[in-house]
Scaffold this motif. Structure first.
Motif, PDB file in Angstrom:
ATOM      1  N   GLU A 240      -4.608   8.163  -0.335  1.00 19.21           N
ATOM      2  CA  GLU A 240      -5.357   7.535  -1.424  1.00 19.21           C
ATOM      3  C   GLU A 240      -5.968   6.224  -0.938  1.00 19.21           C
ATOM      4  O   GLU A 240      -5.315   5.432  -0.273  1.00 19.21           O
ATOM      5  CB  GLU A 240      -4.435   7.270  -2.608  1.00 19.21           C
ATOM      6  CG  GLU A 240      -5.162   6.763  -3.835  1.00 19.21           C
ATOM      7  CD  GLU A 240      -4.238   6.578  -5.025  1.00 19.21           C
ATOM      8  OE1 GLU A 240      -4.749   6.548  -6.160  1.00 19.21           O
ATOM      9  OE2 GLU A 240      -3.007   6.482  -4.818  1.00 19.21           O
ATOM     10  N   GLN A 241      -7.217   6.006  -1.298  1.00 21.44           N
ATOM     11  CA  GLN A 241      -7.920   4.821  -0.822  1.00 21.44           C
ATOM     12  C   GLN A 241      -8.268   3.882  -1.960  1.00 21.44           C
ATOM     13  O   GLN A 241      -8.571   4.306  -3.072  1.00 21.44           O
ATOM     14  CB  GLN A 241      -9.180   5.222  -0.057  1.00 21.44           C
ATOM     15  CG  GLN A 241      -8.867   5.928   1.263  1.00 21.44           C
ATOM     16  CD  GLN A 241     -10.078   5.980   2.160  1.00 21.44           C
ATOM     17  OE1 GLN A 241     -11.170   6.318   1.737  1.00 21.44           O
ATOM     18  NE2 GLN A 241      -9.884   5.641   3.425  1.00 21.44           N
TER      19      GLN A 241
ATOM     20  N   LEU B 135       0.833  -1.208   0.000  1.00 22.53           N
ATOM     21  CA  LEU B 135       0.000   0.000   0.000  1.00 22.53           C
ATOM     22  C   LEU B 135       0.866   1.255   0.000  1.00 22.53           C
ATOM     23  O   LEU B 135       0.603   2.209  -0.753  1.00 22.53           O
ATOM     24  CB  LEU B 135      -0.930  -0.002   1.213  1.00 22.53           C
ATOM     25  CG  LEU B 135      -1.955  -1.148   1.290  1.00 22.53           C
ATOM     26  CD1 LEU B 135      -2.741  -1.073   2.594  1.00 22.53           C
ATOM     27  CD2 LEU B 135      -2.898  -1.121   0.101  1.00 22.53           C
TER      28      LEU B 135
ATOM     29  N   LEU C  96       0.361   3.489  -3.451  1.00 17.99           N
ATOM     30  CA  LEU C  96      -0.692   4.489  -3.295  1.00 17.99           C
ATOM     31  C   LEU C  96      -0.124   5.776  -2.722  1.00 17.99           C
ATOM     32  O   LEU C  96       0.800   5.751  -1.900  1.00 17.99           O
ATOM     33  CB  LEU C  96      -1.796   3.959  -2.372  1.00 17.99           C
ATOM     34  CG  LEU C  96      -2.509   2.677  -2.820  1.00 17.99           C
ATOM     35  CD1 LEU C  96      -3.511   2.245  -1.753  1.00 17.99           C
ATOM     36  CD2 LEU C  96      -3.187   2.866  -4.160  1.00 17.99           C
TER      37      LEU C  96
ATOM     38  N   HIS D 182      -5.586   3.620   3.848  1.00 18.95           N
ATOM     39  CA  HIS D 182      -5.726   3.325   2.419  1.00 18.95           C
ATOM     40  C   HIS D 182      -6.925   2.446   2.050  1.00 18.95           C
ATOM     41  O   HIS D 182      -7.209   2.294   0.862  1.00 18.95           O
ATOM     42  CB  HIS D 182      -4.455   2.646   1.921  1.00 18.95           C
ATOM     43  CG  HIS D 182      -3.266   3.548   1.867  1.00 18.95           C
ATOM     44  ND1 HIS D 182      -3.209   4.665   1.065  1.00 18.95           N
ATOM     45  CD2 HIS D 182      -2.072   3.500   2.531  1.00 18.95           C
ATOM     46  CE1 HIS D 182      -2.042   5.267   1.211  1.00 18.95           C
ATOM     47  NE2 HIS D 182      -1.327   4.583   2.102  1.00 18.95           N
TER      48      HIS D 182
END
Length: 308
Positions: free
Chosen positions: A108-109, A100, A104, A134
């Protein structure tokens, strides 16, 4: 010349990645990561199960990469990720956090999808700050939080001590799986897939599973035999959906029902009649559809400013 470790044609042939990278986990373990699809599109993170690899997600990647940024990684010791020095649920959580962080932007999800041990990875990471930063939503496919060996039905015996003892030894065997023969495919289909699974599905799963090194298969079987992530289930507070096959012999529906009862924010549960443990392969359109629905409901409007 050895056969490839995955099928090379059809729905289950892994597409080429847009880019590949290596991220390092907390203990230094190197993880192979693939990114598919356009930058800036809604992200989806795929975490595969025991004895599998990124190739397991070929059908989902092929579909989703048209309009999503799909991030898939090989669990340590699987696929193109070298075996680390540690096998534990904490290592799985560390690895997911590293992926992650490496793919990302801050804040940011993504929709995070876990199959089998990949779902257990999500449960292990559920309380971690980076995971919570995330994770927009989660899809858990064919997974459980505890009592995996006691509930497994790969051996046609009544539940109890004898079945548990024998199942532990079968799943933890150090014996090589050998080449992908017709007999090997029949055994794998019985243990992991529904009776109606098409030959191309069985071939795809057999190639992936047989490619897993036997030492890795054995080491992770010991972790799964002692699994207890019920606390992690209660910590998984993001919207979560659960999918399971009614003929799953490795993580039967009793596990999915326990997850649904314990999850703080369960938004859906699907039991697929006659399907086995390999739901993303056995029901690719349904699993991909569930991912798209979660993105649309919880992640589609999440944007990151350019250069963030």
């Amino acid at each position: 010349m050895s056969r490839p470790t995955h099928v090379v044609r059809g729905t289950y042939a892994p597409p080429a990645a847009t880019r590949e990278l290596t991220v390092r986990s907390a203990d230094g373990a190197r993880l192979h990561v693939e990114v598919h699809g356009p930058e800036g599109a809604p992200p989806v993170v795929l975490s595969h199960g025991w004895t599998c690899s990124t190739a397991f997600w070929a059908a989902q990647i092929r579909d989703l990469a048209a309009d999503h940024r799909v991030i898939a990684y090989d669990q340590r010791g699987h696929g193109r990720s070298p075996a680390g020095t540690v096998c534990s649920t904490q290592a799985l959580a560390d690895d997911l956090e590293a992926v992650l962080a490496g793919t990302l932007a801050p804040g940011e999800q993504a929709v995070i999808v876990g199959h089998s041990m990949g779902g257990m990875t999500v449960l292990a990471a559920a309380a971690r700050p980076r995971f919570r930063e995330h994770a927009a939503a989660v899809l858990l496919c064919s997974t459980g939080s505890s009592r995996l060996v006691a509930e497994a039905r790969v051996l046609p015996l009544p539940a109890g001590r004898v079945r548990t003892w024998l199942t532990t030894r079968v799943l933890g065997s150090r014996a090589p799986l050998g080449p992908v023969t017709p007999l090997a495919k029949r055994i794998l289909k019985y243990a992991t897939m529904g009776a109606g699974s098409a030959p191309d599905m069985v071939e795809a799963c057999a190639r992936v599973v047989h490619a897993c090194p036997r030492a890795v298969r054995h080491d992770w079987s010991r972790v799964l035999a002692e699994l207890d992530l019920e606390a992690g289930t209660r910590e998984l507070t993001v919207p979560t959906e659960v999918v399971v096959g009614t003929a799953d012999r490795l993580t039967p529906p009793v596990h999915a029902r326990a997850l649904v009862a314990a999850l703080p924010h369960c938004v859906g549960s699907t039991e697929l009649p006659g399907l086995g443990h390999m739901t993303p392969v056995e029901a690719p359109e349904l699993v991909t559809g569930r991912i798209r629905e979660l993105v649309a409901a919880y992640a589609a409007d999440v944007t990151i400013e350019e250069g963030a």
